[in-house]
Design an enzyme around this catalytic site. Structure first.
Site, PDB file in Angstrom:
ATOM      1  N   CYS A 133       1.120   0.052 -25.891  1.00  0.00           N
ATOM      2  CA  CYS A 133       0.938   0.632 -24.551  1.00  0.00           C
ATOM      3  C   CYS A 133       1.935   0.150 -23.510  1.00  0.00           C
ATOM      4  O   CYS A 133       1.815   0.472 -22.348  1.00  0.00           O
ATOM      5  CB  CYS A 133      -0.482   0.368 -24.054  1.00  0.00           C
ATOM      6  SG  CYS A 133      -0.798  -1.366 -23.709  1.00  0.00           S
TER       7      CYS A 133
ATOM      8  N   GLU B 250      -0.027  -9.596 -26.119  1.00  0.00           N
ATOM      9  CA  GLU B 250       1.067  -9.776 -25.163  1.00  0.00           C
ATOM     10  C   GLU B 250       1.699 -11.150 -25.303  1.00  0.00           C
ATOM     11  O   GLU B 250       2.777 -11.404 -24.788  1.00  0.00           O
ATOM     12  CB  GLU B 250       0.541  -9.623 -23.730  1.00  0.00           C
ATOM     13  CG  GLU B 250      -0.049  -8.258 -23.462  1.00  0.00           C
ATOM     14  CD  GLU B 250      -0.612  -8.141 -22.065  1.00  0.00           C
ATOM     15  OE1 GLU B 250       0.040  -7.497 -21.227  1.00  0.00           O
ATOM     16  OE2 GLU B 250      -1.706  -8.673 -21.810  1.00  0.00           O
TER      17      GLU B 250
ATOM     18  N   HIS C 212       0.811  -1.218   0.000  1.00  0.00           N
ATOM     19  CA  HIS C 212       0.000   0.000   0.000  1.00  0.00           C
ATOM     20  C   HIS C 212       0.839   1.261   0.000  1.00  0.00           C
ATOM     21  O   HIS C 212       0.543   2.223  -0.691  1.00  0.00           O
ATOM     22  CB  HIS C 212      -0.887   0.010   1.246  1.00  0.00           C
ATOM     23  CG  HIS C 212      -2.032  -0.938   1.133  1.00  0.00           C
ATOM     24  ND1 HIS C 212      -2.724  -1.390   2.214  1.00  0.00           N
ATOM     25  CD2 HIS C 212      -2.597  -1.494   0.054  1.00  0.00           C
ATOM     26  CE1 HIS C 212      -3.673  -2.211   1.802  1.00  0.00           C
ATOM     27  NE2 HIS C 212      -3.608  -2.288   0.495  1.00  0.00           N
TER      28      HIS C 212
ATOM     29  N   ASP D 116       4.832  -7.469 -21.446  1.00  0.00           N
ATOM     30  CA  ASP D 116       4.681  -8.917 -21.444  1.00  0.00           C
ATOM     31  C   ASP D 116       5.133  -9.514 -22.773  1.00  0.00           C
ATOM     32  O   ASP D 116       5.695 -10.601 -22.806  1.00  0.00           O
ATOM     33  CB  ASP D 116       3.230  -9.306 -21.146  1.00  0.00           C
ATOM     34  CG  ASP D 116       2.988  -9.369 -19.650  1.00  0.00           C
ATOM     35  OD1 ASP D 116       3.788 -10.027 -18.965  1.00  0.00           O
ATOM     36  OD2 ASP D 116       2.033  -8.735 -19.170  1.00  0.00           O
TER      37      ASP D 116
HETATM   38  C1  PEP Z   1       2.245  -4.915 -20.906  1.00  0.00           C
HETATM   39  O1  PEP Z   1       2.364  -6.094 -20.573  1.00  0.00           O
HETATM   40  O2  PEP Z   1       2.956  -4.346 -21.741  1.00  0.00           O
HETATM   41  C2  PEP Z   1       1.213  -4.073 -20.261  1.00  0.00           C
HETATM   42  C3  PEP Z   1       0.957  -2.868 -20.695  1.00  0.00           C
HETATM   43  O3  PEP Z   1       0.573  -4.586 -19.192  1.00  0.00           O
HETATM   44  P1  PEP Z   1       1.193  -4.699 -17.729  1.00  0.00           P
HETATM   45  O4  PEP Z   1       2.483  -3.938 -17.710  1.00  0.00           O
HETATM   46  O5  PEP Z   1       0.170  -4.143 -16.805  1.00  0.00           O
HETATM   47  O6  PEP Z   1       1.371  -6.175 -17.600  1.00  0.00           O
HETATM   48 MG    MG Z   2       0.838  -7.117 -19.449  1.00  0.00          MG
END
Ligand code: PEP
Ligand code: MG
Length: 758
Positions: free
Chosen positions: A678, A607, A365, A631
Site C-alpha cells: 500500500c 514497515e 489545513h 516507511d
Molecule cells: C507507508 O509507510 O508506506 C504507508 C503506507 O504509510 P504512510 O505513508 O501513511 O506512513
Molecule cells: Mg507508514
C-alpha cells in the site's frame, strides 16, 4: 488600566506631533530618531532604508556620526543590521562587537557602543528598512522594549511608505525584474497541474490610522468587530455547501474556536492600551504571531498560527468595512504568502485552478483542503508575491514542485497540452473503471485505493477501486484541535463504510507522532521523529486512545466485517499486545450486549524490516499483511523519506528491496495470509509491475493511480513478466529501472508517461 498613559503611548503621541509638524521629510525623520533615542534611553537610534539591489543605507541617526548618513551601506545579510533585514526578525544583543556577524564601519564611529536592538521595518510583508537602538553599556533589552520598538517600526513603515518621512523617489523598488519568465521551486502540497492568471491574495488590509484618539472607543470597536467576525464564521458553517460534516466543517469549527479565544482578544486589547488603534493593534499582534511562526518548526503549532493569521486578516477586513475575497475570473491561480482554510473557502472554487504559497505546510489545513478538493498547491515558494504580478500567466506544476511564472510561449503550449491530455486521460480511465483488472493470462489483481478524508471515498465509484486498502485514520485527528470524541470517530467510520458498501475497507489505527503532530498529545522535540515515539508505540503506551478508536470502529461496523491494522509494528510482541486490546474490546461488546462487527480481521503493516525476521510467528497470528513501502524503504535503506536531497538516491526497484519483498510474499503465500502493498510504490506502474512479478496480487494506491494500474495489469502476460524480472533480480543488476522500462516498451506494457519514481 486602559487610561493610564503607558510609555509607548506617550511616544506614539509625540511621534505623531513630529510627523504632523513642519520641516522637510528628512528633517522629520531625524526628529523621529531623536525622540526614540530619548524615550528608550539609548545613546543611538538609527534608521536604515532599503535601496535598489537590497542595499541598506543609513538614512537618519541620533548618536552615530552624522557624516555617515547616506554613506554607510550594508548588503542584506551583512552585519547585524543586514541580518535583521534578511531574517525579517528582531535581534537583541548585549555585546554586539563580539557577535560573529558584526560588521565594523569606521565612518559611523560606533566603537563605544555595546548593546544592539534592531527590528525590521516591514511594509506589505516586505522589509523596507531596519530601526536600531544602541547603548554604550552592555545591557539586556527587555521584551517590552523590543515590543515598543516594533510598534514604532510599524508606524514608521506606513509613514515611509506614504512618503511622509522620506522623499518617495529615495525608496527602493525591492521587487525583482518583472516580465521575464521565471521558474520558482517549492514543495508540492496538493498534487496536479494547473495554468491560469495570477490573482494576488490581498492578505494585508492597509492600516491607515495608527495612533488612537480614544482608547475606550478602540476597545469597543474591537469587540464589535470580533462579534461580527464570529457571526461571519457561523454563517459560513450554516451555508448549504458546508453540508452535514466532513473536513471543511471540522476545519471551520476549529477556526471558530480560535475566534473566541480570550488570549487573542486580550493581547489585542493590550496593544490598544499602548496607544494603537484597533486595526493597528490587530496588525501588531499578527506581527508577533508571524515571528513565533518563523521561530517554530512544530508543524502543528505552525498550522494553528496560520489560522490565527487568517483570522487577523479577516478581522482587519471587518474593521475596515471591506468585503471578503474578490471575484475570480475563469482559471485563476491564487498567489499568497499564506492562506487560512476559511480564506480559501471564500473564493469561487469552480474558477480557482491552483494555489501558490510562500509558506504553507503539508499538514496545514489549507493543504488538507486543497488535496480534498483536487486543487494543485505548491507551497514554500520563496518570493512568490515579489515575482508574480496580477494577471501574469502562472503554471502550478505540483508534479515537479515548481511554479512557472510568465512562461515562454512554447513552455506554455507544452503545459497546456499536458493539462488537456491529463483531463482526457482521466476521462478515459473513468470510462474503463468497470473493466476487470485481469492480466492477459487471466490472473486477477485486486486494485484498491488509499484514503484519509471522507471526501476521498466518493472516488471509489469514479475509479472503480475494489475497496480501500489503507484508510489513514489520523487525518481526522490532525485537522482538529481537540481529540475527536467517540461519536465523531464512529460517525466518520460509519460514513466511510456506508459509501464503500460491499467493498472492503482496511482501517489503519492512528499513525501519529513523528511529524504527524496532534494537539492533544504532549509534543516533545525528538532527534529522529520518524524513529521516535509514534504510531503503535504511542498506542501501546496510551492504550485508552487505541481502545476508544477500536470501540468507534467496532460500533461503526456493527453487523459487518471490521478490518483493522496497526502501523509501525517492529516486533511480534507488539502485534500481540495490540491484538489483545482488540480482543478485550470485543469481549466488552459481548459482555454489554452491544451490537458489534460480525467478524474482526486484524492485520499488520510491514514497515519496519525487523518484522521480516519473525515472519512465520507473525503470519500464524495476523489475518493479513500490508506492506507500507514508504516507511519500509526509509528504514530499509536508512533514508529519511522527507529529505529532498535524498529522494532519488535509493531506487526501490533494486535487487535488495525486491528480494526482501519477495521473501515476505513467498512466506505469506505458504501460510495462506493475504498480502497487500500500500505504499507509493504500488501506485507507480513500473514498480507495480515488479511487485506483480514477485507474486503480489493486491495493491492499494492513491485514487488517481488506479486507472493507469488497471491498464498496466490488462496489458501484461504475467508468466513472461515474472520470468524476466526474477532473472533480472537474480542477476544482481543495479540499473533495473531503465532495463525494465525498455522491456515494458518492447512488450506493449502500458506503463504510462508520468513520473515513475518521485
Ligand atoms: C507507508 O509507510 O508506506 C504507508 C503506507 O504509510 P504512510 O505513508 O501513511 O506512513
Ligand atoms: Mg507508514
Amino acid at each position: 488600566m486602559s487610561d493610564l498613559p503607558s510609555r509607548p503611548r506617550i511616544l506614539l503621541r509625540q511621534l505623531h506631533r513630529v510627523m504632523a509638524g513642519p520641516g522637510r521629510a528628512e528633517e522629520r525623520l531625524q526628529g523621529v530618531v531623536r525622540l526614540i533615542a530619548q524615550n528608550m534611553v539609548a545613546e543611538v537610534c538609527s534608521v536604515y532604508l532599503v535601496r535598489a539591489g537590497e542595499i541598506l543605507e543609513l538614512f537618519a541617526t541620533e548618536g552615530l556620526n552624522p557624516q555617515a548618513v547616506h554613506q554607510t551601506r550594508l548588503r542584506f545579510g551583512e552585519g547585524l543590521v543586514g541580518l535583521v533585514a534578511q531574517r525579517g526578525l528582531p535581534l537583541r544583543i548585549q555585546e554586539a562587537p563580539k557577535h560573529p556577524r558584526f560588521a565594523y564601519r569606521a565612518e559611523t564611529g560606533e566603537e563605544p557602543y555595546h548593546s544592539f536592538l534592531g527590528v525590521p521595518i516591514i511594509r506589505h510583508g516586505r522589509v523596507i528598512g531596519v530601526l536600531v537602538v544602541q547603548n554604550v553599556k552592555p545591557r539586556e533589552y527587555t521584551d517590552e522594549e523590543e515590543e515598543a520598538l516594533q510598534t514604532i517600526a510599524m508606524v514608521l513603515a506606513e509613514l515611509i511608505g506614504s512618503g511622509e518621512l522620506v522623499a518617495p523617489e529615495e525608496i527602493a523598488e525591492v521587487a525583482g525584474p518583472a516580465g521575464l519568465p521565471l521558474t520558482l521551486d517549492g514543495e508540492a502540497m496538493a498534487a496536479g497541474l494547473a495554468a491560469g492568471r495570477a490573482v494576488l491574495h490581498e492578505g494585508a488590509i492597509e492600516v491607515t490610522r495608527y495612533v488612537a484618539e480614544d482608547v475606550e472607543q478602540e476597545r469597543k470597536r474591537l469587540d464589535e468587530a470580533l462579534a461580527a467576525l464570529r457571526e461571519e464564521i457561523d454563517r459560513m458553517l450554516a451555508s448549504p455547501e458546508m453540508g452535514a460534516g466532513g473536513e471543511h466543517r471540522e476545519v471551520l469549527e476549529a477556526y471558530r474556536m480560535f475566534a473566541q479565544d480570550r488570549g487573542w482578544r486580550d493581547r489585542i486589547l493590550h496593544a490598544i492600551d499602548s496607544g494603537l488603534t484597533a486595526e493597528a493593534a490587530v496588525e501588531r499582534v499578527a506581527q508577533d504571531n508571524r515571528r513565533r511562526m518563523s521561530a517554530t518548526e512544530d508543524p502543528y503549532l505552525r498550522a494553528r498560527l496560520h489560522d490565527l493569521e487568517d483570522l487577523s486578516r479577516r478581522l482587519l477586513r471587518v474593521l475596515a468595512g471591506q468585503p471578503r475575497a474578490p471575484r475570480l475570473e475563469e482559471d485563476s491561480i491564487l498567489v499568497a504568502r499564506n492562506l487560512g482554510p476559511a480564506e480559501l473557502l471564500d473564493y469561487d472554487l469552480t474558477r480557482l485552478k491552483g494555489v501558490v504559497l510562500e509558506e504553507g505546510a503539508p499538514t496545514a489545513h489549507v493543504a488538507i483542503l486543497a488535496r480534498a478538493m483536487g486543487i494543485p498547491l505548491v507551497g514554500r515558494v520563496e518570493g512568490a508575491r515579489e515575482h508574480v504580478e496580477p494577471g501574469d500567466l502562472v503554471i502550478v506544476d505540483a508534479e515537479n514542485a515548481h511554479v512557472l511564472v510568465r512562461p515562454a510561449e512554447e513552455v506554455r503550449e507544452t503545459y497546456e497540452r499536458a493539462i488537456a491530455a491529463r483531463a482526457r486521460e482521466l476521462e478515459s480511465f473513468f470510462a474503463e473503471r468497470d473493466l476487470p483488472s485481469i492480466t492477459r493470462d487471466g490472473v486477477e489483481i485486486t486494485l484498491m485505493m488509499n484514503a484519509g478524508l471522507v471526501n476521498d471515498t466518493a472516488l471509489l465509484e469514479r475509479t472503480g477501486a475494489a475497496g480501500i486498502g489503507l484508510f489513514r485514520t489520523e487525518f481526522q485527528f490532525m485537522v482538529r484541535s481537540t481529540l475527536p470524541r467517540l461519536d465523531a470517530q464512529r460517525e466518520l467510520y460509519a460514513r466511510v463504510l456506508e459509501t464503500a458498501g460491499e467493498r472492503p475497507v482496511y482501517f489503519r489505527t492512528l499513525d501519529i507522532g513523528g511529524d504527524k503532530v496532534v494537539p492533544f498529545l504532549p509534543h516533545e522535540r525528538e532527534a529522529n521523529p520518524a524513529m521516535g515515539w509514534r504510531a503503535i508505540r504511542i498506542a501501546l503506551d496510551r492504550p485508552v486512545l487505541l481502545r476508544y478508536q477500536l470501540r468507534a470502529l467496532m460500533q461503526a461496523s456493527a453487523g459487518r466485517a471490521l478490518r483493522v491494522m496497526f502501523p509501525m509494528v517492529a516486533t511480534v510482541a507488539e502485534f500481540r499486545a495490540a491484538r489483545a486490546i482488540v480482543e478485550k474490546e470485543q469481549r466488552r461488546f459481548e459482555r454489554l450486549g452491544i451490537a458489534g462487527p460480525e467478524r474482526v480481521e486484524v492485520g499488520v503493516m510491514v514497515e519496519v524490516p525487523s518484522l521480516a525476521f519473525e515472519l512465520r510467528e507473525l503470519l500464524h497470528e495476523a489475518d493479513f499483511l500490508s506492506v507500507g513501502t514508504n516507511d519500509l524503504v526509509q528504514f530499509f535503506f536508512a533514508v529519511d523519506r522527507t529529505n529532498p536531497k535524498l529522494t532519488r538516491r535509493y531506487d526501490p526497484l533494486s535487487p535488495a528491496l525486491l528480494r526482501f519483498i519477495r521473501r515476505l510474499v513467498v512466506t505469506a503465500d505458504q501460510i495462506g495470509v493475504p498480502l497487500t502493498v500500500c505504499g507509493e510504490m504500488a501506485g507507480r506502474p513500473l514498480d507495480a509491475l515488479a511487485l506483480l512479478a514477485l507474486g503480489v496480487r493486491r495493491l492499494s494506491m492513491s485514487p488517481s493511480a488506479i486507472g493507469p494500474a488497471r491498464r498496466m495489469v490488462r496489458s501484461i502476460d504475467l508468466p513472461r513478466v515474472e520470468n524476466f524480472i526474477l532473472q533480472l533480480i537474480d542477476s544482481g543488476e543495479r540499473e533495473m529501472r531503465s532495463t525494465l522500462r525498455n522491456f515494458a516498451r518492447d512488450h506493449g506494457i502500458a506503463i504510462g508517461s508520468g513520473a515513475d519514481f518521485i
